[in-house]
Each structure stands twice: as C-alpha cells, then as structure tokens.
Design a protein around this motif. Structure first.
Motif, PDB file in Angstrom:
ATOM      1  N   LEU A 276     -45.296  -2.701 -15.403  1.00 33.45           N
ATOM      2  CA  LEU A 276     -44.228  -2.202 -14.524  1.00 33.45           C
ATOM      3  C   LEU A 276     -43.554  -1.020 -15.206  1.00 33.45           C
ATOM      4  O   LEU A 276     -42.870  -1.188 -16.217  1.00 33.45           O
ATOM      5  N   ARG A 278     -40.748   1.370 -14.346  1.00 34.39           N
ATOM      6  CA  ARG A 278     -39.679   1.556 -13.358  1.00 34.39           C
ATOM      7  C   ARG A 278     -39.324   3.043 -13.308  1.00 34.39           C
ATOM      8  O   ARG A 278     -38.471   3.497 -14.065  1.00 34.39           O
ATOM      9  N   ARG A 314     -44.554   2.091 -10.785  1.00 37.20           N
ATOM     10  CA  ARG A 314     -43.903   1.693  -9.530  1.00 37.20           C
ATOM     11  C   ARG A 314     -43.189   2.891  -8.929  1.00 37.20           C
ATOM     12  O   ARG A 314     -42.443   3.592  -9.630  1.00 37.20           O
ATOM     13  N   ASP A 317     -37.692   2.867  -6.731  1.00 39.36           N
ATOM     14  CA  ASP A 317     -37.025   1.687  -6.162  1.00 39.36           C
ATOM     15  C   ASP A 317     -35.547   2.023  -6.017  1.00 39.36           C
ATOM     16  O   ASP A 317     -34.708   1.494  -6.735  1.00 39.36           O
ATOM     17  N   LYS A 322     -29.620   0.291  -7.238  1.00 42.01           N
ATOM     18  CA  LYS A 322     -29.996   1.544  -7.896  1.00 42.01           C
ATOM     19  C   LYS A 322     -29.856   2.734  -6.948  1.00 42.01           C
ATOM     20  O   LYS A 322     -30.858   3.359  -6.585  1.00 42.01           O
ATOM     21  N   MET A 400     -45.555  -4.749  -4.788  1.00 43.58           N
ATOM     22  CA  MET A 400     -44.796  -5.849  -5.375  1.00 43.58           C
ATOM     23  C   MET A 400     -44.554  -6.910  -4.312  1.00 43.58           C
ATOM     24  O   MET A 400     -44.386  -6.590  -3.136  1.00 43.58           O
ATOM     25  N   GLU A 402     -41.792  -9.228  -3.611  1.00 48.72           N
ATOM     26  CA  GLU A 402     -40.423  -9.609  -3.984  1.00 48.72           C
ATOM     27  C   GLU A 402     -39.584  -9.955  -2.759  1.00 48.72           C
ATOM     28  O   GLU A 402     -38.423 -10.305  -2.876  1.00 48.72           O
ATOM     29  N   GLY A 423     -42.377  -9.731  -8.218  1.00 47.62           N
ATOM     30  CA  GLY A 423     -41.070  -9.409  -8.798  1.00 47.62           C
ATOM     31  C   GLY A 423     -40.166 -10.612  -8.611  1.00 47.62           C
ATOM     32  O   GLY A 423     -39.471 -10.754  -7.603  1.00 47.62           O
ATOM     33  N   THR A 424     -40.192 -11.503  -9.601  1.00 53.30           N
ATOM     34  CA  THR A 424     -39.460 -12.768  -9.424  1.00 53.30           C
ATOM     35  C   THR A 424     -37.943 -12.573  -9.395  1.00 53.30           C
ATOM     36  O   THR A 424     -37.232 -13.430  -8.871  1.00 53.30           O
ATOM     37  N   ASN A 425     -37.453 -11.444  -9.956  1.00 53.77           N
ATOM     38  CA  ASN A 425     -35.987 -11.249  -9.934  1.00 53.77           C
ATOM     39  C   ASN A 425     -35.499 -11.135  -8.496  1.00 53.77           C
ATOM     40  O   ASN A 425     -34.558 -11.808  -8.080  1.00 53.77           O
ATOM     41  N   ASP A 426     -36.155 -10.247  -7.741  1.00 55.50           N
ATOM     42  CA  ASP A 426     -35.742 -10.095  -6.345  1.00 55.50           C
ATOM     43  C   ASP A 426     -36.256 -11.232  -5.479  1.00 55.50           C
ATOM     44  O   ASP A 426     -35.564 -11.666  -4.559  1.00 55.50           O
ATOM     45  N   ARG A 436     -28.517 -11.539  -7.420  1.00 52.07           N
ATOM     46  CA  ARG A 436     -29.034 -11.670  -8.790  1.00 52.07           C
ATOM     47  C   ARG A 436     -28.060 -11.184  -9.853  1.00 52.07           C
ATOM     48  O   ARG A 436     -28.252 -11.428 -11.033  1.00 52.07           O
ATOM     49  N   CYS A 473     -44.107  -9.588 -12.834  1.00 52.30           N
ATOM     50  CA  CYS A 473     -43.431  -8.581 -13.668  1.00 52.30           C
ATOM     51  C   CYS A 473     -41.922  -8.759 -13.638  1.00 52.30           C
ATOM     52  O   CYS A 473     -41.191  -7.915 -14.140  1.00 52.30           O
ATOM     53  N   GLY A 474     -41.426  -9.864 -13.060  1.00 44.70           N
ATOM     54  CA  GLY A 474     -39.994 -10.151 -13.127  1.00 44.70           C
ATOM     55  C   GLY A 474     -39.670 -10.811 -14.465  1.00 44.70           C
ATOM     56  O   GLY A 474     -40.569 -11.088 -15.276  1.00 44.70           O
TER      57      GLY A 474
HETATM   58  C1  PEP Z   1     -38.154  -7.844  -9.766  1.00 42.15           C
HETATM   59  O1  PEP Z   1     -37.462  -7.766  -8.745  1.00 42.15           O
HETATM   60  O2  PEP Z   1     -38.539  -8.920 -10.250  1.00 42.15           O
HETATM   61  C2  PEP Z   1     -38.573  -6.624 -10.473  1.00 42.15           C
HETATM   62  C3  PEP Z   1     -39.421  -6.684 -11.475  1.00 42.15           C
HETATM   63  O3  PEP Z   1     -38.015  -5.446 -10.071  1.00 42.15           O
HETATM   64  P1  PEP Z   1     -36.529  -4.978 -10.492  1.00 42.15           P
HETATM   65  O4  PEP Z   1     -36.008  -5.957 -11.493  1.00 42.15           O
HETATM   66  O5  PEP Z   1     -36.656  -3.606 -11.005  1.00 42.15           O
HETATM   67  O6  PEP Z   1     -35.818  -5.058  -9.160  1.00 42.15           O
END
Ligand code: PEP
Ligand code: MG
Length: 536
Positions: A276, A278, A314, A317, A322, A400, A402, A423-426, A436, A473-474
């Motif tokens: 990833l 960014r 990527r 985003d 952001k 991704m 997400e 993208g596990t964060n989103d 988050r 990639c989260g």
């Molecule tokens: C995610 O969402 O998991 C991710 C890797 O992207 P970002 O943290 O940049 O939103």
C-alpha cells in the motif's frame, strides 16, 4: 486488584511507576487590558519563536517520523499568521497577550474543525502549540510530558503528536490514554517505537496508584506497586525476510508507505514489496494539484528502492479524513459516507487520468507496479477504474475492499480486476458504523471482531475461487497474533507499517497452514473478539 480495560494498540507488557502528563492549561483571563499595547503585542513573536526553537531542538535529538512530527509542530508555532492574528487581538480589543494567543488559535481551530476530516484532526496540534506559547507568556510549565528521571508508565488524557513523537522508549515503559482510537497518533507512534500502549482506557486518570501494569496485547491496565518491568526488546532476528509459514506455505509480507523515507525504512526492515503506497501523502501539503512531472518524481522516489519487487500504488484517497487543499470540500453532513476515494475520480476523471499517467511513467524505476483504487463499492466501479488504469498503460489493476458492499460483491469485483486488498481500517468503520478516529467506539474497530473476520473470509474465499490474490493492508495486518488467522483465511499477502514486519514474519514462521486454518475457524466462530481462543 483494580483492572481497567481499554484498547490495546501496541503490544507488550510492562510495569512501572506512574507519570501523569500535565493537564491542559486553564483559559487565560481576558483582562485587565494591558497598559502598553505595543509592548504587550511585542511579547508574542519572541514567545512563539522560543517554543519553536525548543521543539526544533527536540526534533534534532530524534529521527524518522518523530522528527517530522516535531518539525511540523515547530513550523506551526512559528506560523506568522497565528502570531499576527494574536497581535491584532492585543491591539484591538486590547487583550493580554496570553488571551490573544488563545483566541487567535481558537479561530484557526474553528476553521480546521469546519473543514472536517483530516484537517479537523490537526486541531489537536494547533491546541498543543497554543498551550506552549501561552505557558511561555505566563511563565508556567507547559502542559505535556514531564521530564522523566526514571522509567515510567505515562498516563494522559490524550497525547499531542509532538509529545508522542518525543517519547524515549528507554524512559517510557508504556503509555495509557483515556482518549484515542486504534489509528490515533498515539497508537501509530507507540507501535513504531515498540512501546506497549492502551488507548480509550476510561478512568485511568482517576486511579490514585503508585504504579501500573500495562498489557498492550489484552488492552488491560492493572494497579501495581510501582516496581519496574520493561517490555523487553522485540525479537527481530528470527525472521529471515521471506514471508512463509512453518511448512513453507508462502504469504507475502509487504510494507505500507507514504514517502520515500518510509520506502527506505521498508527495505531495511526486509519488506518483500509495498502492499500500500498511500499517494495522498504526496498531495497533502500541496495547495494546487501537483503536475504530472512532479507526481512522477514523487512516486519514483518511493518506487526506486523496490526495483524488481512488487509495489501497489493506491490512487488518491481524498475526502473525508484526508481533504486536499486543491479539491474544494463539498458541504457534506457525513464526509466518511460522502465523495471520497474513487468517488472523487468519478467527478474529476481528469485528475485520476493525470495520476495514472504519472504512475505509469514512474514504472521506469524498475519496480513491478500495480495500481489499486480506494473506496470501491460495486463491480461497475471496479470496471470503470480498471479500464482507465489499463488505458494508461498499467497492466496490473486491483481495488481495495473497504466498503462492506464490496466484500459482499467480491466475486463480481474480482471478475473485473487482477487482485483485491482489504482495508480493514475502513471496512471495520463501515461495517460497525463506528468512526475509526473515535476513542468511544474503539472497541468496535477491533480487527478481531468476528463480524469483520467473516467479511474478510468471504473475500478470501471469492479470491481463491477466482484464482486471484487477496491481501490485507489495514492495521489488522500488523497484529502478529492475528496474522496466522489471516493466513488461515486464505489471504496471500499482508501489508503493514514496516516496524511490524519482523514480529509478524516471526509469528507466521512458527505455525503451519493447518494450525492457521484452525485459528481462523476459531476466530471467525467466536462470539466476540475476546472469545477468540488464540487471540494472544
Ligand atoms: C484501510 O482503510 O484499512 C486502509 C488501509 O486505508 P486508509 O487507512 O488509508 O484509509
Ligand atoms: Mg481506507
């Protein structure tokens, strides 16, 4: 024995005496009006310069991301716009200098908050600078991390980036905060420094304890007697730089990067490629859209250290957390649900076409370049992106996963692209409807949540049926205990902050595929995150 529970965001157990980070300053009084307004206004510039110099000094004593956070905060302290705004408030309506700085910073904070998203996160930084200048003007100790004379467990409401950046792992045994989430500055920098940390730990400031025992894996904080036990160095030497299980089953271990410095650190940590990149970090400070030539140069600097290795770039985003200065922010009631990620490209296809051509041009660095799009929700969106990327001359295209809809439509999406990356964060934020960035809902953003893992399993299964790679990639990918679960679910790569690579590589090298599959079955079937049998 008192035991509090928060969210463990940086692994390791440590014990030691408590050092509380000084509370915030009280609002300075707005009167009486100073006798000599010119002299009073004249105090502000030097106070700001002193604060900036102190921060710059601290920046020189550290390196990497710690240095860049301190350098940025020092620049903010010296920002002539802030100093001038405060000076004007001394001249009219005649405020004392500390109050004028307070109010001028308040105007900046309100503007950032109104901008929302990523800029709103910067309000903490402005408040930090404000407090330092006000303390300087009042001649009091600035709030923040006290000078530590012995190894201690640092306890705070939240830590400013400048505080976290300056933490010395030799003195700070662990960090516990009442606020903050798994993707907060505290979490990311503590992880980067190998300091065990627990965030969102309600009540920790109210404990009147000589010492604390912190478990950054379990997210627990227990009262102790003040004796010291350090977390111990993380093992780095057991991983040979090749991502594989004990039985040789391969799982690529890749790095998440946002700059050339990150890329160099990733090479040093043994990353097998970049999972990833960014690219928005190359745009964040830009006031106008960077030219294709400038973009190409920025991307090439990140790609060059990975010549001959896979790099997933990527596309921009932007939006939500952001916002970009050169993209007018839409007035959206819910920016995280608004025009962000690939949705910006639908409105501005010219923008993504220029970015794709810059990425294609940067491939002459010799890196094996793929592109992927953020925030894809449907197969039609994946097709739209794939066509544009291939037209730009990029052969390998992914998206991704997400948005929960994309996980549910993984089969159809995989028919359009060459790979997917979760993208596990989103994905967690959207599947649990839990911001988050917010400490109050941090427990829902735990990557061990079985509902999240079930979506991950669904994507991995669709990818395996399609015979195409699927990675994570989260931040979930950076958890050494979760890595075997992700491998067992069938993921083919994990991409993480390069600091996490040795621990994740070591954890995977110690288990075979059968054990990983058993762990995956247990974690997915668990009733809640704590119930996963081999969580730690
Ligand atoms: C995610 O969402 O998991 C991710 C890797 O992207 P970002 O943290 O940049 O939103
Ligand atoms: Mg994301």
């Amino acid at each position: 024995m008192t035991c509090l529970r928060g969210v463990g965001v940086s692994p390791g157990r440590a014990r030691g005496p408590v050092a509380v980070v000084a509370a915030e300053l009280a609002e300075p009084a707005s009167g009486p009006a100073p006798g000599d307004l010119v002299a009073e206004a004249g105090r502000i510039g030097p106070a700001a310069a002193t604060v900036a110099a102190r921060l710059s000094d601290r920046a020189r004593s550290v390196s990497g991301d710690a240095r860049s956070v301190l350098v940025t905060t020092a620049a903010m302290a010296e920002d002539p716009a802030l100093v001038r705004a405060a000076e004007r408030l001394v001249a009219e309506p005649g405020l004392p200098a500390p109050r004028a700085v307070w109010e001028a910073a308040g105007q900046f904070i309100a503007a950032l908050r109104a901008a929302g998203g990523y800029l709103a996160e910067r309000t903490r930084d402005v408040a930090d600078v404000r407090d330092r200048i006000v303390a300087e003007l009042l001649g009091v100790t600035p709030p923040g991390v006290p000078e530590l004379t012995a190894p201690s467990v640092l306890v705070a409401r939240d830590l400013a980036p400048a505080d976290t950046a300056g933490l010395d792992p030799a003195r700070v045994l662990a960090v516990v905060t009442e606020e903050g989430g798994p993707t907060s500055h505290t979490a990311i920098l503590a992880r980067a420094r190998g300091i065990p940390a627990v965030v969102a730990c309600a009540g920790v400031l109210g404990l009147d304890a000589p010492g604390l025992e912190v478990d950054g894996n379990a997210g627990t904080v227990e009262v102790s007697d003040g004796s010291v036990r350090a977390a111990g160095p993380r093992s780095r030497q057991q991983w040979d730089g090749v991502g594989k299980l004990a039985d040789g089953h391969p799982i690529k271990l890749l790095a998440n990067v946002g700059s050339a410095a990150d890329a160099r650190a990733a090479v040093a940590a043994g990353a097998e490629g970049i999972g990833l990149f960014r690219t928005e970090f190359c745009y964040l400070a830009a006031t106008g859209e960077p030219t294709v030539a400038d973009q190409r140069a920025a991307y090439a600097a990140v790609l060059a250290p990975f010549a001959g290795k896979p790099v997933v770039v990527r596309t921009l985003d932007a939006g939500s957390d952001k916002p970009m200065a050169f993209l007018p922010a839409a007035d959206e009631p819910n920016p995280a649900l608004g025009v962000r990620g690939l949705r910006v490209a639908f409105q501005r296809p010219d923008l993504i076409d220029r970015q794709l051509s810059a990425i294609a041009a940067a491939a002459d660095t010799g890196a094996e370049v793929s592109v992927m799009a953020p925030m894809v929700a449907t197969a039609a969106e994946a097709r739209w992106f794939a066509e544009r990327a291939r037209t730009a001359g990029i052969a390998r295209v992914g998206v991704m996963i997400e948005v929960p809809a994309a996980a549910l439509a993984a089969t159809e999406i995989l028919a359009e692209v060459d790979f997917v990356s979760i993208g596990t964060n989103d994905l967690a934020q959207y599947v649990f409807a839990a911001d988050r960035q917010l400490g109050a809902v941090a427990a829902l953003n735990d990557p061990w949540q079985p509902a999240l893992l079930r979506l991950v399993a669904m994507v991995a299964e669709a990818a395996s049926k399609a015979g195409k790679p699927a990675g994570v990639c989260g931040e979930a990918a950076a958890d050494p205990a979760l890595a075997p679960v992700l491998a067992g679910l069938g993921l083919t790569s994990l991409s993480m902050n390069s600091v996490a690579l040795p621990a994740v590589g070591t954890a995977l090298a110690g288990v075979d595929l059968k054990a990983c599959r058993d762990r995956a079955t247990d974690a997915v079937a668990a009733a809640d995150p704590e119930a996963a049998p081999r969580r730690r």
